[in-house]
Design an enzyme around this catalytic site. Structure first.
Site, PDB file in Angstrom:
ATOM      1  N   MET A  11      49.461  71.114   3.138  1.00 36.01           N
ATOM      2  CA  MET A  11      50.195  71.084   4.404  1.00 36.01           C
ATOM      3  C   MET A  11      50.648  72.498   4.752  1.00 36.01           C
ATOM      4  O   MET A  11      51.186  73.200   3.890  1.00 36.01           O
ATOM      5  CB  MET A  11      51.430  70.176   4.267  1.00 36.01           C
ATOM      6  CG  MET A  11      52.289  70.103   5.527  1.00 36.01           C
ATOM      7  SD  MET A  11      53.799  69.099   5.293  1.00 36.01           S
ATOM      8  CE  MET A  11      54.852  70.280   4.405  1.00 36.01           C
ATOM      9  N   PRO A  12      50.442  72.939   5.997  1.00 36.86           N
ATOM     10  CA  PRO A  12      50.979  74.247   6.381  1.00 36.86           C
ATOM     11  C   PRO A  12      52.493  74.291   6.150  1.00 36.86           C
ATOM     12  O   PRO A  12      53.211  73.342   6.479  1.00 36.86           O
ATOM     13  CB  PRO A  12      50.642  74.348   7.871  1.00 36.86           C
ATOM     14  CG  PRO A  12      49.449  73.458   8.046  1.00 36.86           C
ATOM     15  CD  PRO A  12      49.685  72.315   7.103  1.00 36.86           C
ATOM     16  N   ALA A  13      52.973  75.393   5.578  1.00 36.69           N
ATOM     17  CA  ALA A  13      54.405  75.504   5.289  1.00 36.69           C
ATOM     18  C   ALA A  13      55.214  75.680   6.563  1.00 36.69           C
ATOM     19  O   ALA A  13      56.330  75.165   6.683  1.00 36.69           O
ATOM     20  CB  ALA A  13      54.650  76.672   4.334  1.00 36.69           C
ATOM     21  N   GLY A  17      57.923  72.390  15.870  1.00 35.52           N
ATOM     22  CA  GLY A  17      58.658  71.169  16.186  1.00 35.52           C
ATOM     23  C   GLY A  17      58.827  70.969  17.676  1.00 35.52           C
ATOM     24  O   GLY A  17      58.842  71.933  18.454  1.00 35.52           O
ATOM     25  N   ASP A  42      55.068  68.839  14.376  1.00 37.51           N
ATOM     26  CA  ASP A  42      55.995  67.781  13.980  1.00 37.51           C
ATOM     27  C   ASP A  42      56.592  67.120  15.216  1.00 37.51           C
ATOM     28  O   ASP A  42      57.149  67.793  16.090  1.00 37.51           O
ATOM     29  CB  ASP A  42      57.127  68.360  13.132  1.00 37.51           C
ATOM     30  CG  ASP A  42      58.229  67.338  12.886  1.00 37.51           C
ATOM     31  OD1 ASP A  42      58.060  66.482  12.000  1.00 37.51           O
ATOM     32  OD2 ASP A  42      59.255  67.375  13.604  1.00 37.51           O
ATOM     33  N   TYR A  47      61.283  60.798  19.839  1.00 38.15           N
ATOM     34  CA  TYR A  47      61.368  61.957  20.739  1.00 38.15           C
ATOM     35  C   TYR A  47      60.768  61.654  22.106  1.00 38.15           C
ATOM     36  O   TYR A  47      61.036  62.380  23.067  1.00 38.15           O
ATOM     37  CB  TYR A  47      60.619  63.165  20.153  1.00 38.15           C
ATOM     38  CG  TYR A  47      61.143  63.704  18.848  1.00 38.15           C
ATOM     39  CD1 TYR A  47      62.347  63.256  18.290  1.00 38.15           C
ATOM     40  CD2 TYR A  47      60.422  64.657  18.147  1.00 38.15           C
ATOM     41  CE1 TYR A  47      62.810  63.758  17.079  1.00 38.15           C
ATOM     42  CE2 TYR A  47      60.876  65.174  16.943  1.00 38.15           C
ATOM     43  CZ  TYR A  47      62.062  64.713  16.408  1.00 38.15           C
ATOM     44  OH  TYR A  47      62.497  65.224  15.210  1.00 38.15           O
ATOM     45  N   LYS A  72      57.236  60.414  12.919  1.00 34.62           N
ATOM     46  CA  LYS A  72      58.228  59.619  12.203  1.00 34.62           C
ATOM     47  C   LYS A  72      58.416  58.258  12.872  1.00 34.62           C
ATOM     48  O   LYS A  72      58.397  58.157  14.104  1.00 34.62           O
ATOM     49  CB  LYS A  72      59.582  60.350  12.170  1.00 34.62           C
ATOM     50  CG  LYS A  72      59.500  61.794  11.719  1.00 34.62           C
ATOM     51  CD  LYS A  72      60.849  62.489  11.881  1.00 34.62           C
ATOM     52  CE  LYS A  72      60.688  63.989  11.882  1.00 34.62           C
ATOM     53  NZ  LYS A  72      60.092  64.525  13.108  1.00 34.62           N
ATOM     54  N   HIS A 105      62.260  57.945   9.682  1.00 34.18           N
ATOM     55  CA  HIS A 105      63.125  58.931  10.331  1.00 34.18           C
ATOM     56  C   HIS A 105      64.540  58.979   9.750  1.00 34.18           C
ATOM     57  O   HIS A 105      65.156  60.044   9.687  1.00 34.18           O
ATOM     58  CB  HIS A 105      63.194  58.632  11.839  1.00 34.18           C
ATOM     59  CG  HIS A 105      63.507  59.827  12.667  1.00 34.18           C
ATOM     60  ND1 HIS A 105      62.947  60.053  13.903  1.00 34.18           N
ATOM     61  CD2 HIS A 105      64.316  60.889  12.448  1.00 34.18           C
ATOM     62  CE1 HIS A 105      63.409  61.187  14.406  1.00 34.18           C
ATOM     63  NE2 HIS A 105      64.247  61.707  13.541  1.00 34.18           N
TER      64      HIS A 105
END
Length: 290
Positions: A11-13, A17, A42, A47, A72, A105
């Protein structure tokens, strides 16, 4: 820079968002982030902008397999069958058949059986290959222990509030003991600004001094702090210049003393909701169909 999750998935660090990003601007922001070089996006069902994330990925021209998508499940869709259907809703809005990382979530202390059943649904989705990794968000050590006692698969990620003014060392330690990656939301402490704190992390003189020393911004210092300590971070912005600046954190390194100095800024004060205060009665919202 990638992190290898406890099930072997890379996973990319550093991710991008979209919390509080309006649906009508999400696609543009995501496309710009991907143009700059981000490869982790993300989002979350709550959202209301998963559809915009999917559109932004399509606009980027990148193959979906080149973008790590994380979303989530909201508490209104907890329960085994409900969570399986929530996956369908999210996947449909994102325009994908497989989601790279799917999180719960929030835990629900007053409806913990529903939380456990929702996590068991994530385990089923993982077994079926519909997600590549599963995890949790806003889970404290005692709750994590109880989830693990009643389920089979250790979460790959725990996404929690972490920034220089609130480091949650106990949560990070518990995550590390289980091989769980801690992922920071509000990684630069933006929540200290919109909560109206007397001093924002962006204006902290200690962080400012470190930034001047490296000829970078306070935001870049905070993101570098996360990455060097092995955390994932997901900054957000809709401003193209800041989107680019937040990704430009690989050309310098903080010293051990600087990392420790930033750790020492911790106030122990949570800015987000207390996890135990999240209940269906106070936070429920209907998540629309795809």
């Amino acid at each position: 820079m990638n992190l290898t999750l406890n099930n072997g998935v890379d996973m990319p660090a550093l991710g991008f968002g979209v919390f509080q990003t309006p649906p009508d601007t999400t696609a543009d922001a995501v496309a710009e982030a991907l143009r700059v070089g981000y490869r982790l996006i993300d989002t979350a069902a709550s959202y209301g902008n998963e559809r915009g994330v999917g559109e932004g990925i399509r606009r980027s021209g990148l193959d979906k397999s080149d973008v790590f998508i994380e979303t989530k499940i909201w508490i209104s869709d907890y329960g085994y069958d409900e969570t399986l259907h929530a996956f369908d809703k999210s996947a449909g809005k994102l325009g994908v058949e497989q989601i790279d990382l799917l999180l719960l979530h929030q835990p629900l202390p007053t409806a913990f059986d529903q939380t456990v059943n929702a996590y068991r649904a994530l385990e089923r989705l993982l077994a079926d290959g519909r997600v590549r990794a599963i995890g949790v968000s806003n889970v404290m050590p005692d709750v994590l222990d109880e989830i693990l006692r009643r389920t089979s698969i250790v979460p790959a990620v725990n996404q929690v509030e972490v920034h220089p003014y609130f480091t949650q060392a106990d949560v990070q330690s518990a995550d590390a003991a289980y091989g769980i990656v801690t992922q920071a939301w509000s990684p630069m402490g933006g929540i200290t600004s919109y909560r109206g704190d007397e001093q924002s992390t962006f204006d902290d003189p200690t962080i400012g001094e470190i930034a001047e020393r490296h000829d970078v911004t306070p935001a870049q210092v905070m993101l570098r702090w996360h990455l060097q300590q092995g955390r994932s971070a997901i900054p957000k912005s809709v401003n193209p210049e800041r989107i680019a600046a937040n990704f430009d954190v690989f050309g310098f390194s903080l010293t051990d003393d600087e990392l420790a100095t930033i750790d020492g800024l911790d106030t122990g004060i949570r800015r987000g909701p207390e996890p135990e205060d999240v209940t269906p009665e106070t936070f429920a919202r209907e998540i629309p169909e795809a």
